[in-house]
Design a protein around this motif. Structure first.
Motif, PDB file in Angstrom:
ATOM      1  N   GLU A  12       0.826  -1.206   0.000  1.00 44.15           N
ATOM      2  CA  GLU A  12       0.000   0.000   0.000  1.00 44.15           C
ATOM      3  C   GLU A  12       0.864   1.260   0.000  1.00 44.15           C
ATOM      4  O   GLU A  12       0.567   2.230  -0.692  1.00 44.15           O
ATOM      5  CB  GLU A  12      -0.908   0.008   1.232  1.00 44.15           C
ATOM      6  CG  GLU A  12      -2.126  -0.888   1.071  1.00 44.15           C
ATOM      7  CD  GLU A  12      -2.943  -0.959   2.347  1.00 44.15           C
ATOM      8  OE1 GLU A  12      -2.436  -0.547   3.412  1.00 44.15           O
ATOM      9  OE2 GLU A  12      -4.082  -1.454   2.277  1.00 44.15           O
ATOM     10  N   ALA A  37       3.914   1.532  -1.128  1.00 47.57           N
ATOM     11  CA  ALA A  37       4.546   1.663  -2.439  1.00 47.57           C
ATOM     12  C   ALA A  37       3.573   2.262  -3.443  1.00 47.57           C
ATOM     13  O   ALA A  37       3.938   3.116  -4.261  1.00 47.57           O
ATOM     14  CB  ALA A  37       5.044   0.304  -2.921  1.00 47.57           C
ATOM     15  N   ALA A  38       2.321   1.836  -3.347  1.00 45.13           N
ATOM     16  CA  ALA A  38       1.322   2.386  -4.259  1.00 45.13           C
ATOM     17  C   ALA A  38       1.098   3.865  -3.970  1.00 45.13           C
ATOM     18  O   ALA A  38       0.908   4.662  -4.889  1.00 45.13           O
ATOM     19  CB  ALA A  38       0.021   1.609  -4.134  1.00 45.13           C
ATOM     20  N   LEU A  41       3.765   5.705  -5.666  1.00 45.52           N
ATOM     21  CA  LEU A  41       3.466   5.871  -7.091  1.00 45.52           C
ATOM     22  C   LEU A  41       2.394   6.943  -7.283  1.00 45.52           C
ATOM     23  O   LEU A  41       2.441   7.728  -8.226  1.00 45.52           O
ATOM     24  CB  LEU A  41       3.013   4.548  -7.699  1.00 45.52           C
ATOM     25  CG  LEU A  41       4.083   3.473  -7.819  1.00 45.52           C
ATOM     26  CD1 LEU A  41       3.495   2.193  -8.377  1.00 45.52           C
ATOM     27  CD2 LEU A  41       5.228   3.951  -8.701  1.00 45.52           C
ATOM     28  N   GLY A  42       1.438   6.957  -6.366  1.00 50.23           N
ATOM     29  CA  GLY A  42       0.374   7.950  -6.470  1.00 50.23           C
ATOM     30  C   GLY A  42       0.880   9.377  -6.381  1.00 50.23           C
ATOM     31  O   GLY A  42       0.257  10.297  -6.906  1.00 50.23           O
ATOM     32  N   PHE A  91       3.083  10.575  -7.979  1.00 53.07           N
ATOM     33  CA  PHE A  91       3.513  11.025  -9.301  1.00 53.07           C
ATOM     34  C   PHE A  91       2.343  11.322 -10.223  1.00 53.07           C
ATOM     35  O   PHE A  91       2.544  11.680 -11.377  1.00 53.07           O
ATOM     36  CB  PHE A  91       4.407   9.956  -9.944  1.00 53.07           C
ATOM     37  CG  PHE A  91       5.722   9.773  -9.256  1.00 53.07           C
ATOM     38  CD1 PHE A  91       6.814  10.552  -9.614  1.00 53.07           C
ATOM     39  CD2 PHE A  91       5.864   8.861  -8.234  1.00 53.07           C
ATOM     40  CE1 PHE A  91       8.033  10.403  -8.976  1.00 53.07           C
ATOM     41  CE2 PHE A  91       7.074   8.696  -7.588  1.00 53.07           C
ATOM     42  CZ  PHE A  91       8.161   9.467  -7.954  1.00 53.07           C
ATOM     43  N   LEU A  92       1.127  11.181  -9.693  1.00 52.82           N
ATOM     44  CA  LEU A  92      -0.042  11.336 -10.564  1.00 52.82           C
ATOM     45  C   LEU A  92      -0.223  12.760 -11.070  1.00 52.82           C
ATOM     46  O   LEU A  92      -0.941  12.984 -12.033  1.00 52.82           O
ATOM     47  CB  LEU A  92      -1.312  10.884  -9.829  1.00 52.82           C
ATOM     48  CG  LEU A  92      -1.488   9.374  -9.769  1.00 52.82           C
ATOM     49  CD1 LEU A  92      -2.716   9.010  -8.975  1.00 52.82           C
ATOM     50  CD2 LEU A  92      -1.598   8.822 -11.189  1.00 52.82           C
ATOM     51  N   GLY A  97       1.950  14.318 -12.496  1.00 53.11           N
ATOM     52  CA  GLY A  97       2.737  14.429 -13.713  1.00 53.11           C
ATOM     53  C   GLY A  97       4.106  15.049 -13.546  1.00 53.11           C
ATOM     54  O   GLY A  97       4.863  15.148 -14.507  1.00 53.11           O
ATOM     55  N   LYS A  98       4.436  15.462 -12.335  1.00 54.06           N
ATOM     56  CA  LYS A  98       5.729  16.115 -12.145  1.00 54.06           C
ATOM     57  C   LYS A  98       6.755  15.135 -11.598  1.00 54.06           C
ATOM     58  O   LYS A  98       6.455  14.369 -10.691  1.00 54.06           O
ATOM     59  CB  LYS A  98       5.598  17.277 -11.157  1.00 54.06           C
ATOM     60  CG  LYS A  98       4.640  18.351 -11.625  1.00 54.06           C
ATOM     61  CD  LYS A  98       4.765  19.592 -10.749  1.00 54.06           C
ATOM     62  CE  LYS A  98       3.531  20.480 -10.915  1.00 54.06           C
ATOM     63  NZ  LYS A  98       3.154  20.694 -12.340  1.00 54.06           N
ATOM     64  N   ARG A 141      10.660   9.588 -11.787  1.00 57.51           N
ATOM     65  CA  ARG A 141       9.409   9.687 -12.527  1.00 57.51           C
ATOM     66  C   ARG A 141       8.885   8.280 -12.763  1.00 57.51           C
ATOM     67  O   ARG A 141       9.598   7.306 -12.540  1.00 57.51           O
ATOM     68  CB  ARG A 141       9.609  10.418 -13.849  1.00 57.51           C
ATOM     69  CG  ARG A 141      10.448   9.664 -14.853  1.00 57.51           C
ATOM     70  CD  ARG A 141      10.429  10.368 -16.190  1.00 57.51           C
ATOM     71  NE  ARG A 141      11.627  11.143 -16.421  1.00 57.51           N
ATOM     72  CZ  ARG A 141      12.699  10.691 -17.084  1.00 57.51           C
ATOM     73  NH1 ARG A 141      12.709   9.464 -17.572  1.00 57.51           N
ATOM     74  NH2 ARG A 141      13.755  11.444 -17.271  1.00 57.51           N
ATOM     75  N   LEU A 142       7.658   8.175 -13.221  1.00 56.55           N
ATOM     76  CA  LEU A 142       7.064   6.863 -13.448  1.00 56.55           C
ATOM     77  C   LEU A 142       7.813   6.134 -14.558  1.00 56.55           C
ATOM     78  O   LEU A 142       8.284   6.756 -15.501  1.00 56.55           O
ATOM     79  CB  LEU A 142       5.586   7.014 -13.800  1.00 56.55           C
ATOM     80  CG  LEU A 142       4.738   7.602 -12.666  1.00 56.55           C
ATOM     81  CD1 LEU A 142       3.320   7.859 -13.131  1.00 56.55           C
ATOM     82  CD2 LEU A 142       4.753   6.713 -11.446  1.00 56.55           C
TER      83      LEU A 142
END
Lengths: 269, 269
Positions: free
Chosen positions: B12, B14-15, B18-19, B21-22, B24-25, B66-67
């Motif tokens: 959770e 880790a997610a 990742l979130g 980065f939503l 976009g930066k 970044r993603l």
DNA sequence: ATCTCGTTTGCAGTATGTGGGAGACTCTCG
DNA sequence: CGAGAGTCTCCCACATACTGCAAACGAGAT
């Protein structure tokens, strides 16, 4: 137990679980457990966790797990961050619409090409996305363009022994030397049934502001529609024009053009 | 400590990383740490783990995360699994090429629409992907079509109080009742500057084999190009034709058609 | 070259994930 | 319609693997 330094085991395992879905088939808990080598209960909990954050979802009827919408959202952000994608997306679509053929954009990722996007025209329909897939460098037009960024030595190190996919695949590094030289000279690459029978493409490299090849754009479709070698000159020119348009958007100065093929400027199609 | 039942905390977290980065930066480690409320070292290790599996990557020059490409690969598989996407992709592209306008396909996800794909024509260029993004249901043509799958009560429960985005947004459930009824009657929905000024669209619902609305397809672009209400009839018909083509591919029997608007069959455009 | 900021690493404690097993459930087959 | 097999989930004790603090490292700037 060799403890991997500084990485989180649970996260790696969760990623392995997601990896079990890469073949595109919905999976059962026990299938995933077998495929990643974890116990059922651990796998069940990992999947439950991934489901709670919508990285996977389960089909209400079959109770099978499949990849979920959160991954699509993340990937949407990821591709939009990519400068090549941003610069190429509209150009590729216009070209696909204009030619009625497929148009693909890819970058290199290690020893493979990595598709950023693909669009189809009426003469080259396709019902799926190539985004995120990999293909061999030596057996595709896109790959040949990307290989043109490397010298022979680098290429030999990267592709120790290129594998044949059809009887037309070029696997000899001597041949590939010539192919790459021709790509540099003419500004485009062709591929006829080297990866799959009945398919062909013409591709051109995309340059960044430093003049380095960072991506490639191809026109592709069934061999009957791409019709090489008859349309080679025409499609080569169209591919180069489109790729140059992308390169310019990336800050490339065309006056530094590596390829001095007969494209008299940004003139009309 | 309320122990969340049966979920894996590390995953959770880790997610959540990742979130971060939503938006976009590209992010710094400490930025991510702040944004998800974790310590720097934990965040650093999570990012290292995510980097090792290419869920994130770091810019070699700026050292920002970044993603990463693995997410794109997973999402590629995810969208290809989606039957609506498979059925709609080529149809949407053909329509976009034919009209020169944007064409979008979306499904409903909770109280929002969820874009599966978008294509652009020459008159409605766009450099980014909508895939995976969400938009409000009541302020878009796609959303109105998706709302037509619900009765008024369900809709009121789903959208307790619709928010206005421009002065043209319809936020009153009485008005929405009428709008939805009209969508059902005519077979298409329109939207003029209800989400963003200067934008408009015409959308039509997509039905599955049971006759239920499972998705929608829209024609969109700058208001000047979509030119409502002048082109409403034309674009409504084109949207319905394309949506029906997708519905049929999904196993829908057109003879059960909910909408009996003046489309005399699959006839030419 | 020195300072500062951001990131990474080492270490001890323990919170947290793990796996075995039993129960509940669904679907299949008789 | 009932019995059976297979699958998934929950429970619990154990110990592994994660966490957070604090210090070291590295990069970039003045």
């Amino acid at each position: 137990m060799s403890v991997e330094q500084g990485t989180n085991q649970s996260v790696e395992r969760a990623a392995a679980v997601l990896g079990a879905f890469l073949d595109g088939k919905p999976q059962r808990v026990s299938d995933v457990a077998n495929s990643v080598g974890l116990g059922q209960s651990t796998t069940s909990r990992l999947l439950a966790t991934l489901e709670s954050i919508e990285y996977v979802e389960r089909d209400p009827v079959s109770n099978l797990y499949r990849l979920g919408p959160a991954l699509i959202t993340l990937a949407g952000v990821a591709v939009n961050q990519n400068p090549v994608h941003r610069a190429a997306r509209q150009v590729a679509q216009n070209l696909a619409a204009s030619l009625g053929l497929g148009v693909n954009v890819a970058v290199r990722s290690d020893d493979a090409l990595f598709y950023l996007c693909n669009f189809e025209g009426a003469k080259a329909p396709k019902s799926y996305v190539l985004m995120g897939r990999r293909n061999p460098l030596h057996a595709t037009g896109l790959g040949k363009c990307l290989l043109s960024a490397l010298d022979g030595e680098e290429r030999r190190a990267l592709l120790p022994e290129p594998k044949p996919f059809t009887s037309h695949t070029f696997c000899d590094h001597g041949e590939l030397d010539e192919i790459v030289a021709e790509v540099r000279r003419r500004g485009y690459a062709t591929e006829v049934e080297e990866l799959a029978l009945g398919r062909a493409c013409v591709a051109a490299p995309i340059f960044d502001h430093t003049g380095a090849v960072v991506a490639a754009l191809s026109v592709s479709g069934p061999l009957s529609a791409v019709d090489l070698p008859n349309r080679e000159t025409e499609l080569g020119r169209r591919a180069i024009e489109a790729a140059d348009e992308v390169s310019i958007a990336l800050g490339y100065d065309v006056s530094l053009a590596h390829h001095v093929v007969g494209v008299g400027g940004e003139g009309q199609a």
